[in-house]
Enzyme design. Structure first.
Site, PDB file in Angstrom:
ATOM      1  N   MET A 259       0.849  -1.182   0.000  1.00 17.16           N
ATOM      2  CA  MET A 259       0.000   0.000   0.000  1.00 17.16           C
ATOM      3  C   MET A 259       0.881   1.227   0.000  1.00 17.16           C
ATOM      4  O   MET A 259       1.917   1.246   0.637  1.00 17.16           O
ATOM      5  CB  MET A 259      -0.914   0.000   1.219  1.00 17.16           C
ATOM      6  CG  MET A 259      -2.140   0.891   1.071  1.00 17.16           C
ATOM      7  SD  MET A 259      -1.849   2.589   1.530  1.00 17.16           S
ATOM      8  CE  MET A 259      -1.490   2.432   3.259  1.00 17.16           C
ATOM      9  N   CYS A 260       0.459   2.259  -0.732  1.00 15.61           N
ATOM     10  CA  CYS A 260       1.311   3.425  -0.915  1.00 15.61           C
ATOM     11  C   CYS A 260       0.492   4.702  -0.942  1.00 15.61           C
ATOM     12  O   CYS A 260      -0.727   4.681  -1.120  1.00 15.61           O
ATOM     13  CB  CYS A 260       2.089   3.313  -2.231  1.00 15.61           C
ATOM     14  SG  CYS A 260       3.060   1.807  -2.385  1.00 15.61           S
ATOM     15  N   GLY A 261       1.198   5.807  -0.780  1.00 15.72           N
ATOM     16  CA  GLY A 261       0.639   7.113  -1.051  1.00 15.72           C
ATOM     17  C   GLY A 261       1.239   7.610  -2.348  1.00 15.72           C
ATOM     18  O   GLY A 261       2.471   7.702  -2.468  1.00 15.72           O
TER      19      GLY A 261
ATOM     20  N   ASN B  16      -0.361   1.749  -6.290  1.00 18.42           N
ATOM     21  CA  ASN B  16      -0.876   1.565  -4.933  1.00 18.42           C
ATOM     22  C   ASN B  16      -1.844   0.396  -4.985  1.00 18.42           C
ATOM     23  O   ASN B  16      -3.037   0.580  -5.238  1.00 18.42           O
ATOM     24  CB  ASN B  16      -1.581   2.834  -4.445  1.00 18.42           C
ATOM     25  CG  ASN B  16      -2.250   2.634  -3.101  1.00 18.42           C
ATOM     26  OD1 ASN B  16      -1.842   1.789  -2.311  1.00 18.42           O
ATOM     27  ND2 ASN B  16      -3.288   3.413  -2.851  1.00 18.42           N
TER      28      ASN B  16
END
Length: 623
Positions: free
Chosen positions: A1-3, A76
């Site tokens: 998971m990422c921004g 993401n």
């Protein structure tokens, strides 16, 4: 998971990076942060990319990725099927290799159609001056967009809002999950206006597209300064269409007479008359979905103490049927020595109001004994979800006494709620802004943070969940008629009305729930995972006739989510199998904490409505 985020400028002037404050994005991705500026001198445009990584899979891979041809990628998501990713590989790098090998539009769309799992992505295709972006079919990952009122800030895409992003972009919305978008940068830079192509999911009906937000994209209502071309039938939806066959009620045997109070015995009696084969198949497919989401995680090691392993998986836990099933199936698919965190949130009840209520209406809840302390002594955090949560915890311990089940009691006072809402939650819930969004957003934020108390050897001690993965039961009610509106629809319009309602439920879940929940949970550097929205689970449930999944002619606590209740009994769960649906805002008592006469659909003053109500923009940048 990422921004992830990207800001596009359609001007020859020196580009200024606008997302200087990356606080919310960094909280989503605390393991790596990088930025990249790409400028095209021929067509006079610039793209500023920023990536913030939460490492969960394979080798840590910083983002944005850039290859020798100048292509740039932000991802993401999680690949759970459709595209092969080895257990030791990183899915961001795998997806980048696949997408850069695509020679045509058709190839890119074919690749995206294959991917199973939650995702949002941004892909800069340098040779063709295209910026591709979008969210998965259900919208399980957040991606917001906003358009500026000048060419210097033409378009911004971001996983979550930052306070600095509100200056040049006056209005934000969630990118519709109705397809993926292609932004032609060269044409847009020449004409000083945004030109998008929207590729729609092929199987989605017009009603489903509208629910996903396509209505906000029309040029006529001038919601966005964009000229949009629609391409239908280019993306193949990853799920089986909903079975809309209407049952012939006369061919069904009448259900046995049931008592006014639903019991576990009532459910067991029904099981013998319904299709056990479907229930067994449902358990199999849901268990596989849970397994994908709890496997191959980086192990959390306890370096400070010798008290054993820490939890790698947590569950938003109320003790209701959805969270109990996820806990029981996680138990089946995790090593026996690995703890599971059960995150249970409660908002402080007012003493006087609660005592008065208990005096007027004695019953099972008011007579509940909390480890020898009667309710007359009043515990302000003994909300309904805390009580059912404890009972569910005991059921799980009976189901597998060898497992360490960490029942984390997360108590929230009014002062802490107000403080955290102002500091964090109000920005994360935006651009949604209703009272319901406030209640659910706050409840999920505190629950997923995982800071609470754990009972050890008869006494409570502070505890913080270490899990980077949080399982949530969203999607069960939408598919299995769990909401009160479904029962009302059935009463008024029968099976046809209920089918019509269910046919659009998954279309609106992206804009109603999933983007908000992803932003709220991701703020703690944790990833939300949704087993009930696994493509194989949805396809299986869609393939069944309605009466094999739910029967709203039966009482609450039995008829809704019937196949899920039967599955719970088959895997060994008890009284939790017949608990009626209770929404988190009521079960946690956050809806009562504010003590205001508000409707769920009202705009919430506590969520900074001035941000959401600012003016819209012109449809063209030219003077």
């Amino acid at each position: 998971m990422c921004g992830i985020c990207c800001t596009v400028s359609l001007t020859a002037e020196i580009f200024k990076p606008y997302f200087l404050d990356y606080t919310n994005l960094q909280r989503r991705g605390p393991d790596s942060s990088h930025q990249l500026l790409e400028t095209d001198c021929t067509y006079k445009y610039s793209c500023f990319f920023s990536g913030h990584v939460l490492h969960l899979r394979g080798q840590l891979t910083p983002q944005p990725l850039k290859d020798r041809n100048g292509n740039i990628f932000l991802w993401n998501g999680e690949v759970f099927g459709g595209v092969e990713v080895q257990d030791t590989s990183n899915d961001t790098r795998v997806m980048f290799e696949h997408i850069t090998s695509c020679d045509s539009e058709h190839d890119i769309l074919s690749l995206i159609s294959k991917v199973q799992g939650p995702w949002a992505f941004i892909y800069y295709q340098k040779e063709k001056h295209n910026l591709w972006f979008g969210r998965d079919f259900f919208g399980r990952r957040s991606l917001l967009w906003g358009f500026g009122d000048n060419p210097e800030v033409a378009l911004c895409l971001a996983s979550a809002l930052e306070s600095s992003s509100l200056t040049d972009v006056k209005q934000w919305h969630e990118v519709p999950a109705s397809g993926i978008f292609k932004f032609n940068l060269s044409t847009s830079a020449e004409l000083k206006s945004i030109h998008l192509t929207h590729f729609l999911w092929m199987s989605a009906t017009e009603e489903e597209q509208l629910e996903k937000g396509q209505s906000f994209l029309t040029v006529e209502n001038q919601k966005y300064p964009a000229k949009i071309t629609y391409e239908e039938g280019m993306l193949i939806a990853p799920i089986t269409p909903l079975n809309k066959k209407i049952p012939e009620l006369l061919s069904k045997s009448n259900p046995p007479a049931l008592s006014n109070s639903v019991s576990l015995e009532d459910l067991k009696m029904l099981m013998s008359e319904l299709h056990r084969e479907n229930t067994e198949s449902f358990i199999k497919v849901l268990s596989a979905a849970v397994k994908k989401r709890v496997s191959c995680l980086p192990k959390v090691t306890n370096l400070l103490t010798s008290k054993g392993k820490l939890a790698n998986v947590a569950i938003l836990f109320s003790g209701g049927i959805d969270s109990m099933m996820l806990a029981a199936l996680a138990d089946r698919n995790l090593p026996a020595e690995e703890p599971i965190d059960l995150l249970n949130v409660a908002f402080m009840m007012r003493h006087n109001a609660n005592v008065k209520k208990l005096q007027k209406k004695p019953g099972p809840v008011s007579q509940h004994q909390d480890d020898g302390v009667a309710h007359k002594d009043f515990n302000p955090f003994d909300v309904p979800d805390r009580i059912t949560g404890r009972l569910g915890w005991k059921e799980l311990k009976s189901l597998n006494p060898g497992r360490i089940w960490n029942f984390v009691e997360i108590d929230v006072t009014h002062n802490e709620l107000e403080q955290m809402r102002e500091l964090h939650i109000s920005q994360l819930v935006q651009p949604l802004n209703t009272v319901l969004d406030d209640s659910i957003g706050c409840a999920i934020w505190f629950a997923s943070r995982g800071i609470g108390m754990l009972k050890c050897n008869g006494e409570k001690k502070p505890y913080t969940s270490t899990s980077k993965v949080v399982l949530t039961g969203i999607g069960a009610d939408e598919q299995l008629a769990g909401y009160s509106r479904h029962r009302l629809k059935f009463i008024r319009e029968g099976y046809k009305g209920l089918l019509d309602e269910l046919s659009i439920e998954l279309g609106r879940i992206s804009s109603r729930n999933l983007g908000r929940d992803d932003r709220v949970i991701g703020d703690h550097g944790k990833e939300a995972r949704f087993p009930f929205l696994d493509e194989d689970v949805v396809s299986f449930l869609n393939s069944l006739p309605l009466w094999d999944k739910t029967d709203l002619s039966l009482p609450r606590g039995l008829g809704e989510k019937l196949i899920l209740r039967m599955a719970a009994v088959m895997i060994g769960l008890g009284s939790s199998s017949v608990l009626p649906k209770r929404a988190i805002q009521f079960g946690s008592r956050i809806a009562k904490m504010e003590n205001r006469n508000e409707k769920a659909s009202d705009k919430c003053s506590r969520l900074q409505p001035d941000i959401a109500q600012r003016h819209t923009f012109k449809a063209n940048f030219s003077p």
